[in-house]
Design an enzyme around this catalytic site. Structure first.
Site, mmCIF file in Angstrom:
data_model
loop_
_atom_site.group_PDB
_atom_site.id
_atom_site.type_symbol
_atom_site.label_atom_id
_atom_site.label_comp_id
_atom_site.label_asym_id
_atom_site.label_seq_id
_atom_site.Cartn_x
_atom_site.Cartn_y
_atom_site.Cartn_z
ATOM 1 N N LYS A 17 16.012 -29.401 13.570
ATOM 2 C CA LYS A 17 15.680 -30.722 13.016
ATOM 3 C C LYS A 17 16.459 -31.857 13.667
ATOM 4 C CE LYS A 17 18.516 -30.155 8.830
ATOM 5 N NZ LYS A 17 19.478 -31.224 8.906
ATOM 6 N N ARG A 92 20.283 -34.052 0.173
ATOM 7 C CA ARG A 92 20.457 -32.600 0.324
ATOM 8 C C ARG A 92 20.335 -31.868 -1.013
ATOM 9 N NH1 ARG A 92 26.477 -33.412 1.209
ATOM 10 N NH2 ARG A 92 27.283 -33.078 -0.870
ATOM 11 N N ARG A 131 23.610 -20.244 19.657
ATOM 12 C CA ARG A 131 24.332 -21.510 19.830
ATOM 13 C C ARG A 131 25.841 -21.281 19.797
ATOM 14 N NH1 ARG A 131 23.758 -26.220 15.393
ATOM 15 N NH2 ARG A 131 25.349 -24.974 14.339
ATOM 16 N N ARG A 137 31.282 -21.919 19.608
ATOM 17 C CA ARG A 137 31.571 -22.442 18.261
ATOM 18 C C ARG A 137 32.135 -21.330 17.380
ATOM 19 N NH1 ARG A 137 27.497 -27.155 16.573
ATOM 20 N NH2 ARG A 137 28.342 -26.607 14.547
ATOM 21 N N ARG A 148 25.777 -20.953 4.845
ATOM 22 C CA ARG A 148 25.117 -22.254 4.990
ATOM 23 C C ARG A 148 23.618 -22.149 4.680
ATOM 24 N NH1 ARG A 148 28.512 -23.061 9.560
ATOM 25 N NH2 ARG A 148 26.817 -22.939 11.056
#
Length: 198
Positions: A17, A92, A131, A137, A148
Protein backbone atom coordinates in the site's frame (compact mmCIF):
# COMPACT_ATOMS: atom_id res chain seq x y z
CA UNK A 1 -8.06 18.18 -13.77
CA UNK A 2 -10.04 15.75 -11.69
CA UNK A 3 -12.43 16.86 -9.01
CA UNK A 4 -10.92 16.45 -5.56
CA UNK A 5 -10.16 12.90 -4.53
CA UNK A 6 -10.26 12.01 -0.84
CA UNK A 7 -8.93 8.48 -0.61
CA UNK A 8 -7.91 5.92 1.98
CA UNK A 9 -5.69 2.96 1.17
CA UNK A 10 -5.93 -0.06 3.47
CA UNK A 11 -4.17 -3.42 3.52
CA UNK A 12 -2.06 -5.65 5.72
CA UNK A 13 1.68 -5.09 6.09
CA UNK A 14 3.36 -6.35 2.95
CA UNK A 15 0.35 -5.54 0.74
CA UNK A 16 2.29 -2.84 -1.10
CA UNK A 17 0.00 0.00 0.00
CA UNK A 18 2.90 2.40 0.58
CA UNK A 19 4.16 1.97 -2.98
CA UNK A 20 0.69 2.03 -4.55
CA UNK A 21 -0.33 4.99 -2.39
CA UNK A 22 2.52 7.11 -3.76
CA UNK A 23 1.62 6.17 -7.34
CA UNK A 24 -2.05 7.06 -6.85
CA UNK A 25 -1.31 10.34 -5.08
CA UNK A 26 1.19 11.46 -7.74
CA UNK A 27 -1.30 10.69 -10.52
CA UNK A 28 -4.06 12.66 -8.80
CA UNK A 29 -1.77 15.48 -7.70
CA UNK A 30 -2.67 15.01 -4.03
CA UNK A 31 -0.45 14.44 -0.98
CA UNK A 32 0.01 11.09 0.75
CA UNK A 33 -0.81 11.56 4.42
CA UNK A 34 0.95 8.72 6.22
CA UNK A 35 0.94 8.75 10.00
CA UNK A 36 4.15 6.68 10.03
CA UNK A 37 5.92 9.26 7.86
CA UNK A 38 4.66 12.15 10.01
CA UNK A 39 5.83 10.40 13.20
CA UNK A 40 9.25 9.58 11.74
CA UNK A 41 9.76 13.13 10.44
CA UNK A 42 8.95 14.60 13.85
CA UNK A 43 11.20 12.11 15.66
CA UNK A 44 14.06 12.92 13.28
CA UNK A 45 13.52 16.68 13.69
CA UNK A 46 13.41 16.32 17.49
CA UNK A 47 10.10 18.20 17.80
CA UNK A 48 7.92 18.13 20.89
CA UNK A 49 5.60 15.71 19.09
CA UNK A 50 8.61 13.60 18.11
CA UNK A 51 9.69 13.36 21.76
CA UNK A 52 6.16 12.37 22.83
CA UNK A 53 5.92 9.69 20.16
CA UNK A 54 9.41 8.34 20.93
CA UNK A 55 8.53 7.93 24.61
CA UNK A 56 5.31 6.08 23.71
CA UNK A 57 7.01 3.77 21.19
CA UNK A 58 9.96 3.11 23.49
CA UNK A 59 7.48 1.87 26.07
CA UNK A 60 6.20 -0.59 23.45
CA UNK A 61 2.83 1.16 23.14
CA UNK A 62 0.84 2.43 20.18
CA UNK A 63 0.39 6.19 19.78
CA UNK A 64 -3.04 7.02 21.35
CA UNK A 65 -6.00 7.67 19.03
CA UNK A 66 -6.47 11.27 20.21
CA UNK A 67 -2.86 12.23 19.50
CA UNK A 68 -2.83 10.46 16.13
CA UNK A 69 -6.11 12.11 15.11
CA UNK A 70 -4.87 15.53 16.17
CA UNK A 71 -1.75 15.10 14.00
CA UNK A 72 -3.82 14.00 10.99
CA UNK A 73 -6.32 16.87 11.40
CA UNK A 74 -3.42 19.31 11.46
CA UNK A 75 -1.95 17.78 8.29
CA UNK A 76 -5.29 17.73 6.42
CA UNK A 77 -5.82 21.41 7.26
CA UNK A 78 -2.71 22.37 5.26
CA UNK A 79 -3.20 24.00 1.86
CA UNK A 80 -1.83 21.15 -0.26
CA UNK A 81 -4.53 18.81 1.09
CA UNK A 82 -7.42 21.19 0.33
CA UNK A 83 -8.21 19.55 -3.02
CA UNK A 84 -7.80 16.01 -1.74
CA UNK A 85 -5.46 13.53 -0.09
CA UNK A 86 -4.61 9.88 0.22
CA UNK A 87 -4.56 8.51 3.76
CA UNK A 88 -2.19 5.63 4.57
CA UNK A 89 -2.11 4.14 8.08
CA UNK A 90 -5.05 6.20 9.37
CA UNK A 91 -7.71 5.52 10.49
CA UNK A 92 -6.32 2.28 11.93
CA UNK A 93 -9.34 1.48 14.11
CA UNK A 94 -13.05 2.34 14.43
CA UNK A 95 -12.42 5.12 17.00
CA UNK A 96 -10.20 6.89 14.50
CA UNK A 97 -12.91 6.46 11.83
CA UNK A 98 -15.23 8.46 14.11
CA UNK A 99 -12.58 11.18 14.54
CA UNK A 100 -12.04 11.39 10.78
CA UNK A 101 -15.79 11.44 10.02
CA UNK A 102 -16.27 14.28 12.48
CA UNK A 103 -13.38 16.30 11.02
CA UNK A 104 -14.45 15.82 7.38
CA UNK A 105 -18.14 16.48 8.17
CA UNK A 106 -17.05 19.79 9.72
CA UNK A 107 -15.65 20.71 6.29
CA UNK A 108 -18.67 19.37 4.40
CA UNK A 109 -16.56 16.51 3.04
CA UNK A 110 -16.39 12.71 3.14
CA UNK A 111 -14.12 10.00 1.75
CA UNK A 112 -14.65 9.27 -1.94
CA UNK A 113 -13.20 5.76 -1.90
CA UNK A 114 -11.47 3.22 0.34
CA UNK A 115 -8.97 1.11 -1.62
CA UNK A 116 -8.51 -2.29 0.03
CA UNK A 117 -5.47 -4.20 -1.19
CA UNK A 118 -6.47 -7.80 -0.66
CA UNK A 119 -3.43 -10.01 -0.07
CA UNK A 120 -3.51 -13.51 1.50
CA UNK A 121 -1.77 -13.73 4.87
CA UNK A 122 0.90 -16.17 3.62
CA UNK A 123 1.70 -13.80 0.73
CA UNK A 124 2.14 -10.88 3.19
CA UNK A 125 4.44 -13.00 5.36
CA UNK A 126 6.64 -14.09 2.44
CA UNK A 127 6.88 -10.50 1.12
CA UNK A 128 7.86 -9.15 4.55
CA UNK A 129 10.40 -11.94 5.07
CA UNK A 130 11.94 -11.10 1.68
CA UNK A 131 12.04 -7.38 2.56
CA UNK A 132 13.72 -8.21 5.88
CA UNK A 133 16.44 -10.14 4.05
CA UNK A 134 16.93 -7.57 1.28
CA UNK A 135 16.96 -4.54 3.59
CA UNK A 136 18.58 -6.19 6.59
CA UNK A 137 15.62 -5.27 8.77
CA UNK A 138 16.12 -6.95 12.12
CA UNK A 139 12.65 -5.87 13.33
CA UNK A 140 10.98 -8.07 10.70
CA UNK A 141 11.26 -11.36 12.59
CA UNK A 142 8.60 -14.03 11.87
CA UNK A 143 7.12 -13.37 15.34
CA UNK A 144 7.00 -9.60 14.79
CA UNK A 145 5.45 -10.02 11.35
CA UNK A 146 2.76 -12.36 12.70
CA UNK A 147 2.05 -9.94 15.56
CA UNK A 148 1.64 -6.97 13.19
CA UNK A 149 -0.70 -8.96 10.94
CA UNK A 150 -2.76 -9.97 13.99
CA UNK A 151 -3.09 -6.30 15.00
CA UNK A 152 -4.22 -5.44 11.47
CA UNK A 153 -6.81 -8.24 11.46
CA UNK A 154 -8.21 -7.38 14.91
CA UNK A 155 -8.02 -3.57 14.88
CA UNK A 156 -7.81 -2.24 11.33
CA UNK A 157 -9.81 -4.74 9.26
CA UNK A 158 -13.01 -3.91 11.27
CA UNK A 159 -13.02 -0.36 9.83
CA UNK A 160 -14.14 -2.00 6.58
CA UNK A 161 -17.42 -2.99 8.27
CA UNK A 162 -18.00 0.75 8.85
CA UNK A 163 -17.06 1.86 5.33
CA UNK A 164 -18.57 -1.16 3.52
CA UNK A 165 -22.24 -0.16 4.02
CA UNK A 166 -21.40 3.33 2.67
CA UNK A 167 -20.57 1.70 -0.67
CA UNK A 168 -17.11 3.25 -0.92
CA UNK A 169 -14.85 0.19 -0.50
CA UNK A 170 -13.09 -1.09 -3.63
CA UNK A 171 -11.45 -4.47 -2.99
CA UNK A 172 -8.41 -4.81 -5.24
CA UNK A 173 -6.56 -8.08 -5.84
CA UNK A 174 -3.14 -7.19 -4.39
CA UNK A 175 -1.31 -10.11 -5.99
CA UNK A 176 0.47 -9.47 -9.28
CA UNK A 177 3.03 -7.05 -10.68
CA UNK A 178 3.16 -3.47 -9.38
CA UNK A 179 1.80 -2.15 -12.68
CA UNK A 180 -1.02 -4.70 -12.82
CA UNK A 181 -2.16 -3.74 -9.33
CA UNK A 182 -1.91 -0.01 -10.11
CA UNK A 183 -4.06 -0.53 -13.24
CA UNK A 184 -6.71 -2.37 -11.19
CA UNK A 185 -6.83 0.51 -8.70
CA UNK A 186 -7.17 3.17 -11.41
CA UNK A 187 -9.89 1.15 -13.17
CA UNK A 188 -11.93 0.94 -9.96
CA UNK A 189 -11.49 4.66 -9.22
CA UNK A 190 -12.35 5.53 -12.82
CA UNK A 191 -15.58 3.55 -12.45
CA UNK A 192 -16.45 5.88 -9.56
CA UNK A 193 -15.85 8.92 -11.76
CA UNK A 194 -12.53 9.63 -10.03
CA UNK A 195 -10.26 10.30 -12.97
CA UNK A 196 -6.56 10.97 -12.92
CA UNK A 197 -5.39 14.54 -13.57
CA UNK A 198 -3.76 14.83 -17.01
Amino acid sequence: MTASARLLIVGPQGSGKGTQGVRIAESFGIPVVSTGDIFRANIKAGTELGRQVTAILDAGDLVPDELTSEIVRDRLAQDDAAAGFLLDGYPRNTHQVEHLDEFLAGRGESLDAVILLDVPRDESISRLALRATEQGRTDDTPEAIAHRLDIYEHETAPILSVYGPRGIVDTIDGVGSLDEITERIFASLDARGLRVAV
